[in-house]
Design a protein around this motif. Structure first.
Motif, PDB file in Angstrom:
ATOM      1  N   HIS A 122       0.838  -1.214   0.000  1.00 50.74           N
ATOM      2  CA  HIS A 122       0.000   0.000   0.000  1.00 50.74           C
ATOM      3  C   HIS A 122       0.866   1.255   0.000  1.00 50.74           C
ATOM      4  O   HIS A 122       0.569   2.233  -0.708  1.00 50.74           O
ATOM      5  N   LYS A 140       2.226   1.771  -3.400  1.00 48.21           N
ATOM      6  CA  LYS A 140       1.141   2.195  -4.289  1.00 48.21           C
ATOM      7  C   LYS A 140       0.917   3.701  -4.196  1.00 48.21           C
ATOM      8  O   LYS A 140       0.744   4.391  -5.201  1.00 48.21           O
ATOM      9  N   GLU A 141       0.955   4.228  -2.987  1.00 49.25           N
ATOM     10  CA  GLU A 141       0.791   5.666  -2.783  1.00 49.25           C
ATOM     11  C   GLU A 141       1.952   6.443  -3.406  1.00 49.25           C
ATOM     12  O   GLU A 141       1.759   7.537  -3.945  1.00 49.25           O
ATOM     13  N   LYS A 199       1.492   6.819  -7.306  1.00 49.33           N
ATOM     14  CA  LYS A 199       0.310   7.537  -7.817  1.00 49.33           C
ATOM     15  C   LYS A 199       0.691   8.812  -8.558  1.00 49.33           C
ATOM     16  O   LYS A 199       1.414   9.661  -8.036  1.00 49.33           O
ATOM     17  N   ASP A 200       0.215   8.905  -9.798  1.00 43.14           N
ATOM     18  CA  ASP A 200       0.370  10.096 -10.648  1.00 43.14           C
ATOM     19  C   ASP A 200       1.824  10.415 -11.008  1.00 43.14           C
ATOM     20  O   ASP A 200       2.121  11.535 -11.428  1.00 43.14           O
ATOM     21  N   GLN A 256      -1.216  -3.983  -8.898  1.00 45.60           N
ATOM     22  CA  GLN A 256      -2.311  -4.015  -9.880  1.00 45.60           C
ATOM     23  C   GLN A 256      -2.380  -5.411 -10.479  1.00 45.60           C
ATOM     24  O   GLN A 256      -1.712  -5.719 -11.467  1.00 45.60           O
ATOM     25  N   LEU A 304      -1.192   2.814 -14.815  1.00 42.97           N
ATOM     26  CA  LEU A 304      -1.753   2.366 -13.550  1.00 42.97           C
ATOM     27  C   LEU A 304      -3.172   2.896 -13.368  1.00 42.97           C
ATOM     28  O   LEU A 304      -3.476   4.028 -13.746  1.00 42.97           O
ATOM     29  N   GLU A 305      -4.025   2.072 -12.779  1.00 37.65           N
ATOM     30  CA  GLU A 305      -5.402   2.488 -12.531  1.00 37.65           C
ATOM     31  C   GLU A 305      -5.474   3.649 -11.548  1.00 37.65           C
ATOM     32  O   GLU A 305      -6.411   4.447 -11.584  1.00 37.65           O
ATOM     33  N   ILE A 306      -4.487   3.755 -10.656  1.00 38.37           N
ATOM     34  CA  ILE A 306      -4.479   4.823  -9.651  1.00 38.37           C
ATOM     35  C   ILE A 306      -3.977   6.143 -10.231  1.00 38.37           C
ATOM     36  O   ILE A 306      -4.000   7.178  -9.565  1.00 38.37           O
ATOM     37  N   GLY A 307      -3.497   6.105 -11.470  1.00 37.66           N
ATOM     38  CA  GLY A 307      -2.929   7.283 -12.117  1.00 37.66           C
ATOM     39  C   GLY A 307      -1.427   7.166 -12.214  1.00 37.66           C
ATOM     40  O   GLY A 307      -0.763   6.726 -11.282  1.00 37.66           O
TER      41      GLY A 307
END
Length: 293
Positions: A149, A152-153, A156-157, A178, A207-210
């Motif tokens: 997690h 993952k953060e 992001k973007d 993912q 990535l789905e999170i951006g």
């Protein structure tokens, strides 16, 4: 013309993602004449044929960053993945990746994977060394679902290059972040204790999170030939840069010079001896390279 980003290049074809989908493109001959090679990560303008989703790359926009190995552009951060064991954590190689990232002014995240295999305090010691320097370090394990997690953060973007030797679990970690990626993972050779290459080409993965990640072929070495002068080596070691102002001589290389604050800090254990040893190794490497050329 349509703007997009090159996400993959195979056999002279460039796959450009746009707001209208992905186009299979060739590069104009003028790029060869101007000695320009489009790179994965390049933001480009393309002339398209919407009937068959093909096109031509007409313009490569200005790059913010450019890596040589892997050859990619516009990366915003590097995630350097090492493993606690199988293969064992190689600090010499880790520091080489960090030097390259520092040269490109990339934000760096260090991931130490497979911590479930380590029963010693070694990983915690390494964690402290690099966090004290100022790097973000994530301890991860796919088996324990630890650190996923947090990573993952961090992704992001961003446009992130995943770097590290084969077998450390780069693809496995990305699959945890993912699951629908379904990247091929490899096992460690029992004979050599080294990983087998599973990533065959360079590709930006959305990535789905951006954001995007670049899962690259594994590396075993990185050249430092971009460092032209011996005194530049220290600039890529944050902690050495921090203390170098305290040295008696402005030209101090922190090797044999007297009244060297960097060496004092090594003795006081404010600078890791292992990191300092790698600094001296890299310094000698640059010296040898300069003598040859």
């Amino acid at each position: 013309m349509v703007e997009g980003i090159i996400i993959k290049g195979i056999g002279g074809f460039y796959y450009v993602k746009t707001n209208n989908g992905i186009y299979e493109c060739r590069a104009r001959g003028v790029f060869r004449e101007d000695n320009i090679t489009p790179l994965i990560g390049d933001k480009v303008k393309i002339r398209v044929n919407d009937l068959d989703k093909t096109g031509y790359v007409e313009e490569v926009m200005e790059r913010k960053t450019e890596l040589i190995r892997p050859p990619v552009a516009n990366i915003t951060q590097a995630v350097v993945v090492m493993s606690a064991k199988d293969p064992s954590l190689n600090l010499w190689l880790l520091d080489r990746f960090l030097v390259l990232s520092e040269e490109q002014n990339l934000n760096v995240v260090i991931v130490i994977n497979k911590i479930d295999l380590d029963n010693s305090s070694f990983v915690e010691d390494i964690y402290k060394i690099y966090t004290d320097i100022g790097y973000k370090v994530i301890l991860s394990s796919c088996k324990l679902n630890r650190g996923i997690h947090e990573l993952k953060e961090a992704l992001k973007d961003e446009i992130t290059v995943f770097a590290g030797p084969s077998g450390v679990g780069k693809s496995s970690v990305l699959n945890e972040i993912q699951p629908n990626l379904k990247l091929e993972t490899g096992e460690i050779s029992k004979k050599t204790k080294r990983g087998r290459h599973t990533t065959r080409h360079v590709e930006l993965i959305e990535l789905e999170i951006g954001g995007y990640v670049l899962d690259t072929p594994g590396f075993s070495s990185l050249e430092l030939d971009f460092i032209k002068r011996e005194e530049e080596v220290q600039y890529y070691f944050k902690e050495i840069r921090k203390y170098s102002d305290g040295c008696k001589f402005n030209s101090c290389l922190h090797f044999k010079e007297p009244n060297c604050e960097v060496k004092n800090q090594v003795e006081s254990e404010n600078i890791s001896r292992e990191r300092y040893k790698n600094y001296l190794n890299f310094l000698e490497e640059v010296k040898r390279h300069n003598r040859r050329y």
